[in-house]
Design a protein around this motif. Structure first.
Motif, PDB file in Angstrom:
ATOM      1  N   LYS A   6       0.546  -0.782   0.044  1.00  0.00           N
ATOM      2  CA  LYS A   6       0.105   0.207  -0.142  1.00  0.00           C
ATOM      3  C   LYS A   6       1.101   1.654   0.090  1.00  0.00           C
ATOM      4  O   LYS A   6       0.716   2.318  -0.195  1.00  0.00           O
ATOM      5  CB  LYS A   6      -0.803   0.153   1.338  1.00  0.00           C
ATOM      6  CG  LYS A   6      -2.295   1.225   1.200  1.00  0.00           C
ATOM      7  CD  LYS A   6      -2.977   1.268   2.438  1.00  0.00           C
ATOM      8  CE  LYS A   6      -3.647   2.403   2.010  1.00  0.00           C
ATOM      9  NZ  LYS A   6      -4.632   2.150   3.340  1.00  0.00           N
ATOM     10  N   LYS A   7       2.181   1.341   0.918  1.00  0.00           N
ATOM     11  CA  LYS A   7       3.186   2.765   0.630  1.00  0.00           C
ATOM     12  C   LYS A   7       4.108   2.034   1.184  1.00  0.00           C
ATOM     13  O   LYS A   7       4.481   1.555   1.908  1.00  0.00           O
ATOM     14  CB  LYS A   7       2.160   3.304   2.196  1.00  0.00           C
ATOM     15  CG  LYS A   7       0.581   4.246   2.108  1.00  0.00           C
ATOM     16  CD  LYS A   7       0.377   4.554   2.986  1.00  0.00           C
ATOM     17  CE  LYS A   7      -0.899   5.545   2.989  1.00  0.00           C
ATOM     18  NZ  LYS A   7      -1.718   6.246   4.208  1.00  0.00           N
ATOM     19  N   GLY A  21       1.876   8.006  -6.643  1.00  0.00           N
ATOM     20  CA  GLY A  21       0.880   6.367  -6.368  1.00  0.00           C
ATOM     21  C   GLY A  21       1.160   5.681  -7.947  1.00  0.00           C
ATOM     22  O   GLY A  21       0.932   6.167  -8.679  1.00  0.00           O
ATOM     23  N   GLU A  49       6.027   9.557   0.504  1.00  0.00           N
ATOM     24  CA  GLU A  49       4.576   8.471   1.129  1.00  0.00           C
ATOM     25  C   GLU A  49       4.589   7.881  -0.774  1.00  0.00           C
ATOM     26  O   GLU A  49       4.148   9.301  -1.424  1.00  0.00           O
ATOM     27  CB  GLU A  49       3.565   9.238   1.641  1.00  0.00           C
ATOM     28  CG  GLU A  49       2.770   8.446   1.713  1.00  0.00           C
ATOM     29  CD  GLU A  49       1.017   8.333   2.335  1.00  0.00           C
ATOM     30  OE1 GLU A  49      -0.022   7.861   2.471  1.00  0.00           O
ATOM     31  OE2 GLU A  49       1.584   9.997   2.715  1.00  0.00           O
ATOM     32  N   ASP A  51       1.903   5.468  -2.473  1.00  0.00           N
ATOM     33  CA  ASP A  51       0.955   5.191  -2.330  1.00  0.00           C
ATOM     34  C   ASP A  51       0.163   3.500  -3.607  1.00  0.00           C
ATOM     35  O   ASP A  51       0.228   4.424  -4.675  1.00  0.00           O
ATOM     36  CB  ASP A  51      -0.158   5.722  -2.185  1.00  0.00           C
ATOM     37  CG  ASP A  51      -1.860   5.575  -1.288  1.00  0.00           C
ATOM     38  OD1 ASP A  51      -1.955   4.264  -1.793  1.00  0.00           O
ATOM     39  OD2 ASP A  51      -2.493   5.538  -0.330  1.00  0.00           O
ATOM     40  N   ARG A  53      -1.589   1.162  -4.053  1.00  0.00           N
ATOM     41  CA  ARG A  53      -2.618   0.269  -3.789  1.00  0.00           C
ATOM     42  C   ARG A  53      -3.588  -0.130  -5.016  1.00  0.00           C
ATOM     43  O   ARG A  53      -3.660   0.287  -5.769  1.00  0.00           O
ATOM     44  CB  ARG A  53      -3.657   0.895  -2.958  1.00  0.00           C
ATOM     45  CG  ARG A  53      -3.958   2.604  -3.801  1.00  0.00           C
ATOM     46  CD  ARG A  53      -5.676   2.524  -2.963  1.00  0.00           C
ATOM     47  NE  ARG A  53      -4.453   4.029  -1.585  1.00  0.00           N
ATOM     48  CZ  ARG A  53      -5.260   4.311  -1.145  1.00  0.00           C
ATOM     49  NH1 ARG A  53      -7.164   4.217  -1.373  1.00  0.00           N
ATOM     50  NH2 ARG A  53      -5.251   5.349  -0.480  1.00  0.00           N
TER      51      ARG A  53
END
Length: 248
Positions: A6-7, A21, A49, A51, A53
């Motif tokens: 996820k991260k 992301g 960060e 992401d 997902r």
């Protein structure tokens, strides 16, 4: 069964946090972008960060808007920098040294060959509009409200520029999503914005190997960030393979 992290996150510096992301479908491109983001973040000791997902409640392009809202609500950093998963950093330049830090949102305003036609043969309109592949945001209440308003523009959920169209609407650069006369942002809103040099969002033509005569170039020489916006995924991979030496 396939599992997707996820991260990937680093936290130590409250000055600036980089956000990005991508999902599994985009992983071959995203992992190359991620390498440059981490190098850049480590060089300047910025947080990041990323992401990753497998699914999202809207078109995945909207992830940036949601991440801005969530991070601005937490308010742990002074600035947040979003980088699309098809952006590649080419030089170690601190973006905070190139902007007016009193502004709230920092984005590149690119040229579009307008969808609107003139009545004169061989004459086309060119219009301005922000490209949200690279956005720097200062942690302010105004910025948070702006992105909340963008998120709430559900009429763009199925638009071909989903998040970008909603951002353009909220800013007021509406020519390419409405009428030419609607490209009229208010002075109050514009005063909150700082428009980045194209060096921070340098976009090769879609046909970069063999440019077409009628393409508008938004590519800048010796870029800081290359952004492969609008290019087919297989051609992005070709670009990465051919020009990877340009990336940090």
């Amino acid at each position: 069964m396939f599992f997707f992290n996820k991260k990937k996150e680093k936290s130590s510096n409250s000055r600036l946090k980089i956000l990005s992301g991508y999902n599994y479908r985009y992983k071959d491109i995203g992992k190359e972008s991620e390498k440059t983001i981490i190098k850049y973040a480590d060089y300047f000791n910025f947080d990041y960060e990323i992401d990753k997902r497998s699914s999202f409640e809207r078109h995945f392009y909207w992830l940036k808007i949601k991440m801005f809202i969530e991070n601005l609500e937490k308010g742990t950093h002074e600035f947040y920098l979003w980088l699309d998963a098809d952006t590649f950093i080419c030089r170690y330049e601190n973006i905070l040294n190139y902007v007016d830090k009193k502004k709230h949102i920092f984005v590149h305003n690119q040229f579009f060959k307008s969808k609107h036609k003139t009545k004169i043969s061989n004459i086309d309109y060119l219009t301005w509009g922000p490209n949200v592949g690279v956005i720097l945001v200062r942690n302010t209440k105004w910025s948070l409200e702006f992105f909340r308003n963008v998120w709430n523009k559900k009429k763009y959920l199925n638009h071909y520029w989903p998040d970008n169209a909603a951002f353009m609407d909220e800013l007021g650069y509406k020519a390419e999503i409405s009428k030419l006369s609607d490209n009229n942002p208010s002075k109050k809103t514009l005063n909150k914005f700082y428009f980045l040099s194209g060096l921070w969002n340098s976009m090769p033509n879609r046909n970069f190997n063999s440019p077409l005569n009628n393409e508008i170039s938004n590519f800048y020489f010796d870029p800081i960030i290359i952004h492969l916006a609008g290019i087919r995924r297989r051609d992005r991979l070709k670009f990465i393979k051919k020009y990877k030496k340009l990336f940090i």
